[in-house]
Motif scaffolding. Structure first.
Motif, short mmCIF file in Angstrom:
data_model
loop_
_atom_site.label_atom_id
_atom_site.label_comp_id
_atom_site.label_asym_id
_atom_site.label_seq_id
_atom_site.Cartn_x
_atom_site.Cartn_y
_atom_site.Cartn_z
N GLY A 435 6.00 15.25 -3.99
CA GLY A 435 6.21 13.83 -3.18
C GLY A 435 5.61 12.84 -3.72
O GLY A 435 6.05 11.76 -4.00
N TRP A 436 4.14 12.92 -3.72
CA TRP A 436 3.23 12.07 -4.18
C TRP A 436 3.44 11.56 -5.63
O TRP A 436 3.43 10.20 -5.86
CB TRP A 436 1.96 12.39 -3.78
N ALA A 438 6.24 11.71 -7.40
CA ALA A 438 7.55 11.04 -7.24
C ALA A 438 7.14 9.52 -6.99
O ALA A 438 7.84 8.70 -7.51
CB ALA A 438 8.55 11.78 -6.45
N SER A 439 6.64 9.42 -5.75
CA SER A 439 6.28 8.10 -5.18
C SER A 439 5.52 7.26 -6.11
O SER A 439 5.46 5.92 -6.25
CB SER A 439 5.78 8.09 -3.85
N LYS A 440 4.49 8.04 -6.82
CA LYS A 440 3.74 7.17 -8.07
C LYS A 440 4.51 7.03 -9.00
O LYS A 440 4.50 5.58 -9.50
CB LYS A 440 2.86 8.33 -8.58
N ILE A 442 7.84 5.93 -8.96
CA ILE A 442 8.58 4.77 -8.29
C ILE A 442 7.81 3.55 -8.25
O ILE A 442 7.97 2.38 -8.59
CB ILE A 442 9.04 5.14 -6.97
N ARG A 443 6.34 3.67 -7.81
CA ARG A 443 5.70 2.46 -7.67
C ARG A 443 5.30 1.83 -9.29
O ARG A 443 5.42 0.65 -9.29
CB ARG A 443 4.31 2.70 -7.00
N ARG A 446 8.66 0.22 -10.23
CA ARG A 446 8.93 -1.13 -9.87
C ARG A 446 7.95 -2.09 -10.19
O ARG A 446 8.33 -3.15 -10.36
CB ARG A 446 8.72 -1.03 -8.46
N TRP A 469 2.80 11.98 -15.70
CA TRP A 469 3.92 11.78 -14.81
C TRP A 469 5.28 11.83 -15.52
O TRP A 469 6.31 12.10 -14.66
CB TRP A 469 3.83 10.42 -14.21
N TYR A 482 14.13 7.10 -10.35
CA TYR A 482 14.10 7.64 -8.85
C TYR A 482 14.87 8.81 -8.50
O TYR A 482 14.89 9.47 -7.65
CB TYR A 482 14.85 6.51 -7.94
N ILE A 485 13.69 12.10 -6.57
CA ILE A 485 13.70 12.52 -5.30
C ILE A 485 14.87 12.95 -4.95
O ILE A 485 14.77 14.18 -3.89
CB ILE A 485 13.67 11.06 -4.69
N ASP A 649 -1.99 1.39 -8.58
CA ASP A 649 -2.38 2.25 -7.57
C ASP A 649 -3.71 3.03 -7.73
O ASP A 649 -3.84 4.24 -7.54
CB ASP A 649 -1.34 2.90 -7.03
#
Length: 748
Positions: A435-436, A438-440, A442-443, A446, A469, A482, A485, A649
């Motif tokens: 999950g982390w 995947a969020s990385k 996405i950030r 973006r 990644w 994305y 997810i 990040d």
């Protein structure tokens, strides 16, 4: 006549686990006798029968319990694939079955051989001895002679010893999947990133299909014998592999941590194991009622086994279904199943780490000894730790379906307190990690869109980010970054249905149907994979998975269809999936082989429409010269200014992050050359600056026509160039390598 004598026994006794046969020898066998009527007054805790046509004899070993007293008539029905082929009645007094005419109450142990005449043997078709996973059943009703009332019902499944559950098939599938994954990594290390991306995507999709096949077998729905055996061929992809000495270790560990191991295989000589014959939610209430009535009579240890591992019927035999059925067929005690999957996943990770480290050492030795060119696998050798991190993340993604099912199922079994702790640690750790990650992604995407209006820019231009990644997004087009997810959500929800709905086959069937329908619609509408051929490959897999979900719903008997329908659908499912799996294997093998055969593997594939190849290094496109490096840097936008404030990040291993912090640090902001320090202003990288020093007069009194200092000559110009617009060579010298050379290329 002799066949009539055998029928109430052989076909009566063809009910339960299979008996190992001599390879190639024709036989019909059964190893358990199942009850098919509530309050049945005739049961068998042990029932083994083998008929061998070569010597025209049948060997029987029976331990039965009867509550029937008086004369009875056997009403026998024989069916194959749900179609009834024989229906007859036999009077045991007429055929001379000792002990059954008349029947008496009590325990009846019988061990004897029966001769079968030529006439009886000729009635059995030859295909019955050769077709794998024969789906034949004998059902016998015991009717009282005086009243005609049925007082007992028993049935047996007949096996011919032939099966599609073959160790050779499992090894072949595992070796092909592993070699293709390794091939993608080697091809990428050689610099052919586009070809490596396609091969890795195909290998991962193929492995996902293998896991989907294994999940069919883990459901608590009755599956025809051929489907059970077919899905058993793929259970290795879930870590369900039987190694004898490891099973002994798991049993010891469970006892040492407060658990009570099951002992099904230790009691096979005295107790039969029934493989369930229909969906649990429509299973005869007789089995449940017998279990309840016998619970008070079962010793504490056996009762613990029945609660956690299997159902013990009133006849003293065990009933396995769903996940337990898979474990039993694999020769694994059901209480050892979780530890088996967990340990094999950990071993896969460990051997992968050792393999990557060993390959790194070999590459260095080979380059030093000049066994290979010094620039071969140079990117891997320079950034092998980052490559290893990406590989470990990918293994986490591959093993997530396996571990999510086993960990969630362990919560319902509680084999031991220590195993529950391990289940919590692995399911939480893997879910949070993916999950982390995947969020990385996405950030980062973006930020790339905000700065460059293209998510592919940072996702594919930074080798460090790509290595670490890329396992989550490289198989998708850049704008569908994305989509990982929904993939993770699909896996987790499917695992929950398998693990938590073992008591309801209908719930599992409906859940699978909805999940696979949503997956097929999403794949068909969004088409998120990298190109047309990859989309077609994965949409076809989703379509087959959806068809399999429909078949599962039919097998759950929710439509109350005749047994013949289940038999036919079982054969269709087997042939459909076997043909489809063969086609997928051939496609993946051929595409991988062609890559090694071609001099320019990347040329075989069209470049993706998301412009990722403009930002990625590919050996077939770049030669590594300074001029081409400069052109590629311009294509990627390296010479263009960066917006201040970019921060990926705090990923300090990202080249982009380092360059951003270096360019946005106020300590490195530049003033106009020659300007007063007091009046110096931060450099605006979004606006071109003149190289002319305003402190120098444009019209000196003692000179000719005014001329601005050239940015390409002189010490001042050199200072300006080194500070504001370094050449690719100077930039590489400053950073010890080209940005493309600082990573290892993304890995698959």
């Amino acid at each position: 006549m002799w066949f009539s004598t055998l029928r109430p026994a052989l076909l009566l006794s063809a009910f339960s686990a299979a008996i190992t046969s001599v390879a190639g020898e024709a036989l019909l066998s059964s190893s358990s006798l199942n009850t098919c009527q509530e309050d049945s007054m005739f049961t068998a805790s042990l029932f083994k029968v083998v008929y061998t046509p070569s010597n025209s004899s049948a060997a029987l070993d029976i331990v039965a319990t009867s509550s029937v007293e008086g004369s009875v008539v056997f009403d026998i029905a024989i069916s194959a694939y749900g179609y009834q082929i024989i229906r007859t009645t036999i009077d045991p007094c007429t055929v001379g079955l000792a002990g059954l005419c008349p029947m008496t109450a009590g325990k009846i142990p019988l061990t004897f051989n029966l001769d079968v005449g030529e006439a009886a043997a000729s009635q059995i078709p030859g295909i019955a001895y050769n077709f794998p996973d024969l789906d034949a059943t004998v059902r016998v009703f015991l009717n009282m002679t005086e009243t005609g009332k049925s007082v007992a019902c028993v049935e047996a499944d007949i096996s011919n010893g032939k099966t599609v559950d073959l160790i050779g098939v499992k090894w072949a599938l595992a070796i092909v999947a592993g070699l293709v994954l390794c091939s993608s990594a080697v091809i990428n290390g050689l610099g052919h990133s586009n070809a490596a991306a396609h091969i890795a995507s195909g290998a991962l999709s193929l492995f996902g299909f293998f896991q989907a096949q294994a999940m069919l077998g883990l459901t608590a729905i009755h599956l025809p014998p051929v489907v059970q055996s077919w899905t058993q061929d793929f259970q290795w992809s879930m870590g369900i592999i039987n190694v004898d000495f490891m099973q002994d270790i798991f049993t010891w560990y469970q006892r040492a941590t407060g658990g009570t191991p099951s002992t099904i295989f230790d009691s096979l000589t005295t107790v039969s194991v029934q493989v369930e014959k229909r969906a649990l939610d429509v299973f005869p209430e007789a089995a449940v009622n017998m279990y309840r009535r016998s619970a008070a009579l079962i010793p504490r240890a056996v009762g613990h086994l029945a609660k956690r591992a299997n159902i013990m019927t009133g006849s003293g035999s065990y009933l396995v279904y769903g996940i337990q059925r898979v474990a039993f067929k694999a020769g694994i005690e059901t209480t050892n199943l979780f530890m088996t999957g967990l340990v094999f996943f950990c071993l896969l990770v460990l051997f992968t780490i050792l393999g990557v480290a060993a390959f790194k050492g070999w590459c260095e030795l080979a380059a030093k000894q000049r066994w290979m060119k010094s620039d071969t696998f140079l990117e891997f050798r320079n950034g092998w730790l980052t490559v290893l991190k990406g590989i470990l993340f990918r293994l986490t993604l591959i093993g997530y379906p396996q571990m999510s099912i086993l960990c969630l199922w362990e919560f319902t079994q509680v084999d031991s307190p220590a195993e529950v702790v391990l289940a919590v640690f692995f399911i939480a750790g893997m879910t949070i990690t993916l999950g982390w990650a995947a969020s990385k992604v996405i950030r980062i995407a973006r930020r790339s869109v905000a700065m460059h209006r293209n998510p592919a820019y940072i996702l594919f231009s930074d080798p460090q980010a790509l290595n670490k990644w890329g396992f989550l997004y490289v198989q998708f087009r850049a704008s569908a970054y994305y989509f990982v997810i929904p993939v993770l959500g699909y896996t987790l929800v499917k695992s929950m249905f398998i693990a938590f709905a073992q008591g309801s086959g209908t719930a599992q069937a409906i859940g699978f149907l909805l999940i696979e329908a949503i997956a097929l619609i999403a794949a068909s509408v969004l088409r998120p994979w990298m190109d047309k051929s990859t989309n077609s490959f994965n949409i076809a897999i989703c379509a087959v998975n959806f068809i399999n979900a429909i078949f599962l719903l039919i097998f759950s008997d929710v439509f109350s269809q005749p047994p013949l329908v289940n038999g036919v659908i079982g054969l269709i499912l087997f042939f459909l999936n076997a043909i489809f799996a063969t086609i997928l294997l051939i496609m993946v093998i051929i595409s991988t082989a062609l890559v090694f055969y071609r001099k320019n593997p990347d040329g075989r594939y069209q470049f993706m429409a998301d412009d990722r190849t403009s930002f990625m290094k590919s050996q077939s496109q770049l030669t590594g010269t300074t001029e081409l490096d400069a052109l590629a840097a311009t294509a990627r936008g390296d010479k263009a200014g960066y917006k201040p404030g970019l921060d990926l990040d705090d990923d300090n291993e990202s080249i982009s992050s380092e360059s951003m912090r270096r360019r946005t640090n106020t300590s490195t902001n530049l003033a106009v050359p020659g300007a007063s320090p007091v009046g110096a202003q931060p450099r605006n990288f979004n606006r071109p600056q003149s190289p002319v020093d305003p402190a120098v007069p444009l019209f000196p009194a003692n000179s000719g026509p005014p001329r601005a200092p050239s940015p390409y000559g002189g010490s001042q110009a050199s200072t300006y160039r080194s500070q504001n617009n370094p050449s690719p060579a100077a930039y590489r010298a400053q950073n010890n390598a080209s940005p493309w050379q600082r990573g290892a290329g993304y890995d698959h």
